[in-house]
Write a protein that holds these residues in place. Structure first.
Motif, PDB file in Angstrom:
ATOM      1  N   LEU A  34      44.742  59.333  56.433  1.00 28.95           N
ATOM      2  CA  LEU A  34      44.044  58.208  57.051  1.00 28.95           C
ATOM      3  C   LEU A  34      42.537  58.339  56.902  1.00 28.95           C
ATOM      4  CD1 LEU A  34      46.052  57.597  60.345  1.00 28.95           C
ATOM      5  CD2 LEU A  34      45.945  56.134  58.337  1.00 28.95           C
ATOM      6  N   MET A  35      42.021  59.549  57.045  1.00 30.22           N
ATOM      7  CA  MET A  35      40.581  59.744  56.858  1.00 30.22           C
ATOM      8  C   MET A  35      40.179  59.443  55.415  1.00 30.22           C
ATOM      9  SD  MET A  35      39.187  62.886  59.166  1.00 30.22           S
ATOM     10  CE  MET A  35      40.300  64.144  58.613  1.00 30.22           C
ATOM     11  N   GLY A  36      40.973  59.891  54.478  1.00 30.16           N
ATOM     12  CA  GLY A  36      40.680  59.606  53.071  1.00 30.16           C
ATOM     13  C   GLY A  36      40.752  58.129  52.756  1.00 30.16           C
ATOM     14  N   LEU A  37      41.784  57.456  53.275  1.00 29.22           N
ATOM     15  CA  LEU A  37      41.937  56.025  53.041  1.00 29.22           C
ATOM     16  C   LEU A  37      40.788  55.236  53.679  1.00 29.22           C
ATOM     17  CD1 LEU A  37      43.783  53.809  51.885  1.00 29.22           C
ATOM     18  CD2 LEU A  37      44.898  53.754  54.122  1.00 29.22           C
ATOM     19  N   GLY A  38      40.387  55.635  54.876  1.00 29.02           N
ATOM     20  CA  GLY A  38      39.264  54.976  55.540  1.00 29.02           C
ATOM     21  C   GLY A  38      37.970  55.184  54.788  1.00 29.02           C
ATOM     22  N   LEU A  39      37.763  56.384  54.289  1.00 29.78           N
ATOM     23  CA  LEU A  39      36.544  56.675  53.523  1.00 29.78           C
ATOM     24  C   LEU A  39      36.500  55.857  52.247  1.00 29.78           C
ATOM     25  CD1 LEU A  39      34.028  58.514  53.397  1.00 29.78           C
ATOM     26  CD2 LEU A  39      35.410  60.084  52.051  1.00 29.78           C
ATOM     27  N   ILE A  40      37.614  55.808  51.531  1.00 34.15           N
ATOM     28  CA  ILE A  40      37.668  55.022  50.294  1.00 34.15           C
ATOM     29  C   ILE A  40      37.456  53.541  50.582  1.00 34.15           C
ATOM     30  CG2 ILE A  40      39.231  54.251  48.461  1.00 34.15           C
ATOM     31  CD1 ILE A  40      40.364  57.129  48.474  1.00 34.15           C
ATOM     32  N   THR A  41      38.052  53.058  51.671  1.00 36.37           N
ATOM     33  CA  THR A  41      37.904  51.642  52.033  1.00 36.37           C
ATOM     34  C   THR A  41      36.459  51.300  52.363  1.00 36.37           C
ATOM     35  OG1 THR A  41      40.153  51.629  52.911  1.00 36.37           O
ATOM     36  CG2 THR A  41      38.710  49.863  53.614  1.00 36.37           C
ATOM     37  N   ALA A  42      35.825  52.086  53.213  1.00 31.71           N
ATOM     38  CA  ALA A  42      34.451  51.795  53.629  1.00 31.71           C
ATOM     39  C   ALA A  42      33.473  51.923  52.464  1.00 31.71           C
ATOM     40  CB  ALA A  42      34.046  52.720  54.774  1.00 31.71           C
ATOM     41  N   ILE A  43      33.563  52.997  51.706  1.00 37.25           N
ATOM     42  CA  ILE A  43      32.640  53.188  50.584  1.00 37.25           C
ATOM     43  C   ILE A  43      32.902  52.167  49.484  1.00 37.25           C
ATOM     44  CG2 ILE A  43      31.997  54.767  48.726  1.00 37.25           C
ATOM     45  CD1 ILE A  43      32.216  57.028  50.730  1.00 37.25           C
ATOM     46  N   GLY A  44      34.179  51.848  49.255  1.00 35.07           N
ATOM     47  CA  GLY A  44      34.506  50.842  48.245  1.00 35.07           C
ATOM     48  C   GLY A  44      33.927  49.483  48.586  1.00 35.07           C
ATOM     49  N   ALA A  45      34.006  49.097  49.851  1.00 36.80           N
ATOM     50  CA  ALA A  45      33.452  47.809  50.272  1.00 36.80           C
ATOM     51  C   ALA A  45      31.937  47.791  50.124  1.00 36.80           C
ATOM     52  CB  ALA A  45      33.849  47.521  51.712  1.00 36.80           C
ATOM     53  N   ILE A  46      31.285  48.881  50.470  1.00 37.86           N
ATOM     54  CA  ILE A  46      29.826  48.955  50.341  1.00 37.86           C
ATOM     55  C   ILE A  46      29.408  48.914  48.873  1.00 37.86           C
ATOM     56  CG2 ILE A  46      27.828  50.459  50.691  1.00 37.86           C
ATOM     57  CD1 ILE A  46      29.279  51.387  53.287  1.00 37.86           C
ATOM     58  N   LEU A  47      30.106  49.647  48.021  1.00 35.92           N
ATOM     59  CA  LEU A  47      29.778  49.637  46.600  1.00 35.92           C
ATOM     60  C   LEU A  47      30.047  48.268  45.973  1.00 35.92           C
ATOM     61  CD1 LEU A  47      31.061  53.130  45.465  1.00 35.92           C
ATOM     62  CD2 LEU A  47      28.701  52.389  45.777  1.00 35.92           C
ATOM     63  N   TYR A  48      31.119  47.609  46.379  1.00 30.00           N
ATOM     64  CA  TYR A  48      31.420  46.271  45.868  1.00 30.00           C
ATOM     65  C   TYR A  48      30.324  45.286  46.264  1.00 30.00           C
ATOM     66  CZ  TYR A  48      33.770  41.836  45.084  1.00 30.00           C
ATOM     67  OH  TYR A  48      34.079  40.575  44.672  1.00 30.00           O
ATOM     68  N   LYS A  49      29.872  45.353  47.507  1.00 25.26           N
ATOM     69  CA  LYS A  49      28.797  44.467  47.973  1.00 25.26           C
ATOM     70  C   LYS A  49      27.499  44.745  47.211  1.00 25.26           C
ATOM     71  CE  LYS A  49      26.826  41.426  50.589  1.00 25.26           C
ATOM     72  NZ  LYS A  49      27.079  40.017  50.424  1.00 25.26           N
ATOM     73  N   ALA A  50      27.206  46.012  46.954  1.00 19.97           N
ATOM     74  CA  ALA A  50      26.015  46.355  46.184  1.00 19.97           C
ATOM     75  C   ALA A  50      26.137  45.834  44.749  1.00 19.97           C
ATOM     76  CB  ALA A  50      25.808  47.866  46.177  1.00 19.97           C
ATOM     77  N   TYR A  51      27.319  45.925  44.173  1.00 26.90           N
ATOM     78  CA  TYR A  51      27.542  45.426  42.809  1.00 26.90           C
ATOM     79  C   TYR A  51      27.335  43.913  42.759  1.00 26.90           C
ATOM     80  CZ  TYR A  51      29.940  44.203  38.507  1.00 26.90           C
ATOM     81  OH  TYR A  51      30.244  43.677  37.272  1.00 26.90           O
ATOM     82  N   ILE A  52      27.887  43.198  43.724  1.00 26.48           N
ATOM     83  CA  ILE A  52      27.744  41.742  43.772  1.00 26.48           C
ATOM     84  C   ILE A  52      26.272  41.347  43.990  1.00 26.48           C
ATOM     85  CG2 ILE A  52      28.345  39.670  45.112  1.00 26.48           C
ATOM     86  CD1 ILE A  52      30.569  40.713  43.316  1.00 26.48           C
ATOM     87  N   THR A  53      25.583  42.104  44.817  1.00 25.14           N
ATOM     88  CA  THR A  53      24.192  41.765  45.145  1.00 25.14           C
ATOM     89  C   THR A  53      23.247  42.007  43.977  1.00 25.14           C
ATOM     90  OG1 THR A  53      24.593  42.324  47.449  1.00 25.14           O
ATOM     91  CG2 THR A  53      22.302  42.239  46.739  1.00 25.14           C
ATOM     92  N   PHE A  54      23.403  43.107  43.274  1.00 21.17           N
ATOM     93  CA  PHE A  54      22.429  43.494  42.258  1.00 21.17           C
ATOM     94  C   PHE A  54      22.797  43.100  40.835  1.00 21.17           C
ATOM     95  CE2 PHE A  54      21.650  46.625  45.726  1.00 21.17           C
ATOM     96  CZ  PHE A  54      20.413  46.127  46.078  1.00 21.17           C
ATOM     97  N   TYR A  55      24.032  42.630  40.606  1.00 20.45           N
ATOM     98  CA  TYR A  55      24.416  42.225  39.241  1.00 20.45           C
ATOM     99  C   TYR A  55      24.970  40.841  39.199  1.00 20.45           C
ATOM    100  CZ  TYR A  55      23.854  47.039  37.756  1.00 20.45           C
ATOM    101  OH  TYR A  55      23.331  48.253  37.454  1.00 20.45           O
TER     102      TYR A  55
END
Length: 55
Positions: A34-55
């Motif tokens: 659960l900790m791993g899944l939560g970490l992947i979910t949170a970081i993935g969402a942040i990286l996706y938002k950064a990708y959408i914002t800057f590219y």
């Protein structure tokens, strides 16, 4: 806040909640998963938002 911001906020909060629940069960394999899944979910969402914002 726009609709996309609300969706991203819900995804990040869900990821953090998974990490918190997983931390409670950290002595079992389920908690580590659960900790791993939560970490992947949170970081993935942040990286996706950064990708959408800057590219």
């Amino acid at each position: 806040m726009g609709p996309h911001t609300n969706t991203m906020l819900i995804i990040i909060v869900t990821g953090v909640a998974l990490m918190l629940v997983g931390f409670g069960f950290r002595d079992r394999n389920l908690g580590m998963g659960l900790m791993g899944l939560g970490l992947i979910t949170a970081i993935g969402a942040i990286l996706y938002k950064a990708y959408i914002t800057f590219y």
